[in-house]
Design a protein around this motif. Sequence first.
Motif, PDB file in Angstrom:
ATOM      1  N   GLY A   1     -34.087 -14.874  53.751  1.00 43.91           N
ATOM      2  CA  GLY A   1     -33.064 -15.915  53.838  1.00 43.91           C
ATOM      3  C   GLY A   1     -32.632 -16.354  52.451  1.00 43.91           C
ATOM      4  N   SER A   2     -32.496 -17.667  52.284  1.00 44.09           N
ATOM      5  CA  SER A   2     -32.149 -18.196  50.968  1.00 44.09           C
ATOM      6  C   SER A   2     -33.297 -19.018  50.390  1.00 44.09           C
ATOM      7  CB  SER A   2     -30.894 -19.066  51.082  1.00 44.09           C
ATOM      8  OG  SER A   2     -31.157 -20.170  51.919  1.00 44.09           O
ATOM      9  N   ARG A   3     -34.512 -18.783  50.875  1.00 36.79           N
ATOM     10  CA  ARG A   3     -35.662 -19.581  50.464  1.00 36.79           C
ATOM     11  C   ARG A   3     -36.706 -18.843  49.630  1.00 36.79           C
ATOM     12  NH1 ARG A   3     -34.670 -24.624  50.172  1.00 36.79           N
ATOM     13  NH2 ARG A   3     -34.551 -25.771  52.102  1.00 36.79           N
ATOM     14  N   TRP A   4     -36.914 -17.550  49.875  1.00 43.05           N
ATOM     15  CA  TRP A   4     -37.995 -16.822  49.220  1.00 43.05           C
ATOM     16  C   TRP A   4     -37.474 -15.509  48.653  1.00 43.05           C
ATOM     17  CZ3 TRP A   4     -42.927 -18.948  49.435  1.00 43.05           C
ATOM     18  CH2 TRP A   4     -43.127 -19.950  50.363  1.00 43.05           C
ATOM     19  N   VAL A   5     -37.995 -15.127  47.502  1.00 45.42           N
ATOM     20  CA  VAL A   5     -37.757 -13.799  46.921  1.00 45.42           C
ATOM     21  C   VAL A   5     -39.104 -13.266  46.451  1.00 45.42           C
ATOM     22  CG1 VAL A   5     -36.654 -12.481  45.087  1.00 45.42           C
ATOM     23  CG2 VAL A   5     -35.431 -14.337  46.145  1.00 45.42           C
TER      24      VAL A   5
ATOM     25  N   ILE B   1     -33.984 -17.883  36.894  1.00 46.91           N
ATOM     26  CA  ILE B   1     -35.186 -17.174  36.473  1.00 46.91           C
ATOM     27  C   ILE B   1     -34.784 -15.744  36.128  1.00 46.91           C
ATOM     28  CG2 ILE B   1     -37.461 -16.329  37.163  1.00 46.91           C
ATOM     29  CD1 ILE B   1     -37.653 -18.726  39.051  1.00 46.91           C
ATOM     30  N   LYS B   2     -35.158 -15.314  34.918  1.00 44.07           N
ATOM     31  CA  LYS B   2     -34.868 -13.944  34.485  1.00 44.07           C
ATOM     32  C   LYS B   2     -36.162 -13.151  34.483  1.00 44.07           C
ATOM     33  CE  LYS B   2     -31.044 -15.210  31.491  1.00 44.07           C
ATOM     34  NZ  LYS B   2     -30.545 -15.200  30.105  1.00 44.07           N
ATOM     35  N   ILE B   3     -36.121 -12.005  35.160  1.00 45.86           N
ATOM     36  CA  ILE B   3     -37.296 -11.141  35.262  1.00 45.86           C
ATOM     37  C   ILE B   3     -36.933  -9.764  34.730  1.00 45.86           C
ATOM     38  CG2 ILE B   3     -38.911 -10.058  36.856  1.00 45.86           C
ATOM     39  CD1 ILE B   3     -38.664 -12.536  38.578  1.00 45.86           C
TER      40      ILE B   3
ATOM     41  N   ILE C   1     -32.292 -14.421  39.055  1.00 49.96           N
ATOM     42  CA  ILE C   1     -32.280 -15.162  40.317  1.00 49.96           C
ATOM     43  C   ILE C   1     -31.698 -16.531  40.006  1.00 49.96           C
ATOM     44  CG2 ILE C   1     -33.672 -16.163  42.156  1.00 49.96           C
ATOM     45  CD1 ILE C   1     -35.326 -13.461  40.516  1.00 49.96           C
ATOM     46  N   GLU C   2     -30.590 -16.849  40.663  1.00 45.83           N
ATOM     47  CA  GLU C   2     -29.936 -18.135  40.455  1.00 45.83           C
ATOM     48  C   GLU C   2     -30.072 -18.979  41.706  1.00 45.83           C
ATOM     49  OE1 GLU C   2     -26.439 -16.858  37.365  1.00 45.83           O
ATOM     50  OE2 GLU C   2     -26.016 -16.758  39.514  1.00 45.83           O
TER      51      GLU C   2
ATOM     52  N   CYS D   1     -33.922 -22.832  46.724  1.00 42.90           N
ATOM     53  CA  CYS D   1     -32.635 -22.581  47.375  1.00 42.90           C
ATOM     54  C   CYS D   1     -31.912 -21.525  46.537  1.00 42.90           C
ATOM     55  CB  CYS D   1     -31.830 -23.875  47.454  1.00 42.90           C
ATOM     56  SG  CYS D   1     -30.321 -23.689  48.378  1.00 42.90           S
ATOM     57  N   ILE D   2     -31.925 -20.295  47.001  1.00 44.49           N
ATOM     58  CA  ILE D   2     -31.452 -19.155  46.215  1.00 44.49           C
ATOM     59  C   ILE D   2     -29.983 -18.895  46.513  1.00 44.49           C
ATOM     60  CG2 ILE D   2     -31.755 -16.684  45.809  1.00 44.49           C
ATOM     61  CD1 ILE D   2     -34.745 -17.251  46.700  1.00 44.49           C
ATOM     62  N   TYR D   3     -29.188 -18.861  45.434  1.00 43.42           N
ATOM     63  CA  TYR D   3     -27.761 -18.586  45.565  1.00 43.42           C
ATOM     64  C   TYR D   3     -27.444 -17.110  45.338  1.00 43.42           C
ATOM     65  CZ  TYR D   3     -27.288 -23.668  44.986  1.00 43.42           C
ATOM     66  OH  TYR D   3     -27.404 -25.013  45.114  1.00 43.42           O
ATOM     67  N   ALA D   4     -28.106 -16.488  44.353  1.00 39.12           N
ATOM     68  CA  ALA D   4     -27.759 -15.108  44.008  1.00 39.12           C
ATOM     69  C   ALA D   4     -28.964 -14.399  43.401  1.00 39.12           C
ATOM     70  CB  ALA D   4     -26.609 -15.078  43.020  1.00 39.12           C
ATOM     71  N   VAL D   5     -29.032 -13.097  43.664  1.00 40.46           N
ATOM     72  CA  VAL D   5     -29.998 -12.204  43.021  1.00 40.46           C
ATOM     73  C   VAL D   5     -29.161 -11.087  42.411  1.00 40.46           C
ATOM     74  CG1 VAL D   5     -31.946 -10.661  43.357  1.00 40.46           C
ATOM     75  CG2 VAL D   5     -31.787 -12.755  44.708  1.00 40.46           C
ATOM     76  N   ARG D   6     -29.158 -11.017  41.073  1.00 39.20           N
ATOM     77  CA  ARG D   6     -28.301 -10.056  40.378  1.00 39.20           C
ATOM     78  C   ARG D   6     -29.130  -9.137  39.489  1.00 39.20           C
ATOM     79  NH1 ARG D   6     -24.646 -12.411  36.626  1.00 39.20           N
ATOM     80  NH2 ARG D   6     -26.090 -14.136  36.343  1.00 39.20           N
ATOM     81  N   TYR D   7     -28.654  -7.890  39.364  1.00 36.95           N
ATOM     82  CA  TYR D   7     -29.215  -6.932  38.408  1.00 36.95           C
ATOM     83  C   TYR D   7     -28.295  -6.853  37.205  1.00 36.95           C
ATOM     84  CZ  TYR D   7     -32.163  -5.288  42.214  1.00 36.95           C
ATOM     85  OH  TYR D   7     -33.054  -5.212  43.232  1.00 36.95           O
ATOM     86  N   VAL D   8     -28.875  -6.874  36.033  1.00 38.99           N
ATOM     87  CA  VAL D   8     -28.076  -6.804  34.810  1.00 38.99           C
ATOM     88  C   VAL D   8     -28.470  -5.555  34.035  1.00 38.99           C
ATOM     89  CG1 VAL D   8     -27.479  -7.967  32.672  1.00 38.99           C
ATOM     90  CG2 VAL D   8     -27.924  -9.286  34.724  1.00 38.99           C
TER      91      VAL D   8
END
Length: 110
Positions: free
Chosen positions: A52-56, A72-74, A83-84, A103-110
């Motif tokens: 969902g928008s709660r856990w990664v 958070i940058k990993i 993870i924003e 509350c997770i809005y976005a998970v992006r790869y850079v």
Amino acid sequence: MNKKHHHLYVKHLEKGRFVMPKRGLPKTPDIDGMMEKDMAKEKKTFFVTVRGSRWVHIENYAYIADYKEDKIKIMGKQQMMIIEGRCLSIIYFTEDDVLIKGCIYAVRYV
């Protein structure tokens, strides 16, 4: 089934017995060896599970580069994941995986 040996199988089955041909069947591929090679290739990338928008849940990361409440940058072996969200917190981390809650809005790869 090989067409060349098909008549041998039918012939033996009709008599009520089954005898393998002298040449035998072709060897089966080594599935375990193939899977190990694939896993070795995959160790360079993240394994990400999003609930969902709660856990990664992130596996196979190198280190946590930046940790703020909204971002958070990993770092991985070859790429970075951002993870924003809002109220982000790291529940636990080991050398293999990390669990992030908020509350997770976005998970992006850079």
